[in-house]
Scaffold this motif. Structure first.
Motif, PDB file in Angstrom:
ATOM      1  N   LEU A   1      40.786  34.264  36.746  1.00 20.72           N
ATOM      2  CA  LEU A   1      41.570  35.458  37.072  1.00 20.72           C
ATOM      3  C   LEU A   1      40.920  36.705  36.492  1.00 20.72           C
ATOM      4  CD1 LEU A   1      45.217  34.138  36.580  1.00 20.72           C
ATOM      5  CD2 LEU A   1      44.154  34.823  38.743  1.00 20.72           C
ATOM      6  N   ASN A   2      40.403  36.599  35.270  1.00 20.28           N
ATOM      7  CA  ASN A   2      39.713  37.744  34.664  1.00 20.28           C
ATOM      8  C   ASN A   2      38.457  38.106  35.445  1.00 20.28           C
ATOM      9  OD1 ASN A   2      41.550  38.158  32.584  1.00 20.28           O
ATOM     10  ND2 ASN A   2      40.503  36.754  31.185  1.00 20.28           N
ATOM     11  N   GLU A   3      37.684  37.086  35.859  1.00 19.65           N
ATOM     12  CA  GLU A   3      36.485  37.345  36.655  1.00 19.65           C
ATOM     13  C   GLU A   3      36.841  38.034  37.957  1.00 19.65           C
ATOM     14  OE1 GLU A   3      34.432  33.685  37.218  1.00 19.65           O
ATOM     15  OE2 GLU A   3      33.985  33.406  35.089  1.00 19.65           O
ATOM     16  N   ARG A   4      37.916  37.586  38.596  1.00 23.34           N
ATOM     17  CA  ARG A   4      38.338  38.192  39.865  1.00 23.34           C
ATOM     18  C   ARG A   4      38.739  39.638  39.664  1.00 23.34           C
ATOM     19  NH1 ARG A   4      37.817  36.720  45.170  1.00 23.34           N
ATOM     20  NH2 ARG A   4      37.994  34.575  44.446  1.00 23.34           N
ATOM     21  N   ARG A   5      39.446  39.937  38.581  1.00 22.08           N
ATOM     22  CA  ARG A   5      39.853  41.323  38.312  1.00 22.08           C
ATOM     23  C   ARG A   5      38.641  42.214  38.053  1.00 22.08           C
ATOM     24  NH1 ARG A   5      44.620  38.985  35.933  1.00 22.08           N
ATOM     25  NH2 ARG A   5      43.526  38.567  33.980  1.00 22.08           N
ATOM     26  N   GLU A   6      37.651  41.672  37.327  1.00 23.80           N
ATOM     27  CA  GLU A   6      36.451  42.455  37.055  1.00 23.80           C
ATOM     28  C   GLU A   6      35.703  42.771  38.339  1.00 23.80           C
ATOM     29  OE1 GLU A   6      34.277  40.163  34.255  1.00 23.80           O
ATOM     30  OE2 GLU A   6      35.662  40.545  32.588  1.00 23.80           O
TER      31      GLU A   6
END
Length: 297
Positions: free
Chosen positions: A118-123
């Motif tokens: 999820l963090n990678e997707r937000r970045e």
């Protein structure tokens, strides 16, 4: 992407492709796990501190530590619990007979992977919102992992010239040249550079692997960085020229390794690693560079 095995293939039909992140099989890294039957105890016998609760529009929410995690739950005839991260967040597909408590426990066990993805997707989403490059004199363009500066000069003797010292790409055009005219000139130069560089790097890794390729060509595919057919036809996306040399070498090593292992088995990845030990970091870097972050031609 379906994995094809190297058993008397039709060279015109069989090809292994290295996809962009959105279609990369590794974007969903083996997160399916067999769901226990109703009579079986939960794995580890540990239930989440707080069970998930329903929200509107088919969503649910579960509290994991200090974080509230929302997800969409889809029931199906599949035999395992599957996890998928996309632009809408977390989606879970589970068999109809699996209890909600068992699904909550599966989420709890996969929480580290879920939050990382999820963090990678937000970045990546944040990078997509960054201003696009400006096609003008002084505009910056990614080339081999670093920015170069575009310069428009009517006095240039040749059509286009690159100065490695100043990292300036000078194009013989007036300051008020149409944007598409500038794009066409720059794209033509980048493709020539890609063909030259890829042509230099392919023999290096072919020799290391002890394989021979029949031909190579540039690709403008929108979903793959590269592909390889069983009879040794290599295609490499010219947009790789935007990236640093290690990422280009990884794709080249990846495609040539298919000439020894026409699949994505552990033996294939061991083959890639034998000539490119840093393949895992390079693969992650490629996934982090969404195509939407590259210049639009």
């Amino acid at each position: 992407m379906k994995l094809l095995r190297h058993t008397a293939p039709d060279p015109q039909q069989l090809a292994l492709q290295l996809d962009f992140f959105a279609n990369d099989h590794a974007a969903q890294p083996k997160v399916d796990q067999p769901a226990p039957p109703q009579s079986a105890p939960l794995q580890g016998g540990i239930a989440p501190v707080e069970p998930s609760r329903p929200l509107a529009q088919g969503k649910r929410r579960i509290q994991i530590g200090e974080h509230a995690l929302d997800y969409a739950l889809v029931r199906s005839k599949r035999r395992s619990i599957g996890f998928m991260i996309d632009d809408d967040g977390l989606r879970i597909t589970a068999p109809k007979w699996v209890t909600q408590s068992e699904i909550d426990n599966a989420i709890h066990e996969k929480r580290r992977w879920i939050f990382n993805k999820l963090n990678e997707r937000r970045e990546r989403s944040a990078r997509r919102l960054q201003p696009q490059m400006e096609w003008r004199d002084g505009g910056k363009l990614p080339y081999l992992g670093e920015d170069i500066v575009l310069r428009l000069r009517t006095s240039l003797a040749t059509g286009i010239a690159y100065d490695e010292t100043t990292r300036e790409l000078t194009i013989a055009l007036p300051q008020d040249a149409a944007e598409q005219q500038l794009k066409d000139r720059v794209q033509g130069w980048l493709q020539l550079e890609a063909k030259r560089l890829f042509g230099e790097r392919l023999p290096i890794y072919a020799e290391k692997l002890g394989v021979s390729y029949q031909s190579f060509a540039l690709s403008s595919a929108t979903t793959q960085w590269g592909s390889c057919t069983a009879d040794g036809r290599i295609r490499l996306n010219w947009r790789l020229i935007h990236f640093a040399l290690p990422l280009i070498d990884y794709v080249i090593a990846h495609e040539l390794s298919h000439l020894r292992e026409m699949n994505h088995s552990p033996r294939f990845w061991a083959t890639v690693q034998s000539v490119f030990p840093e393949f895992a970091a390079a693969r992650k870097a490629l996934r982090d560079h969404a195509p939407e972050t590259l210049p639009i031609f």
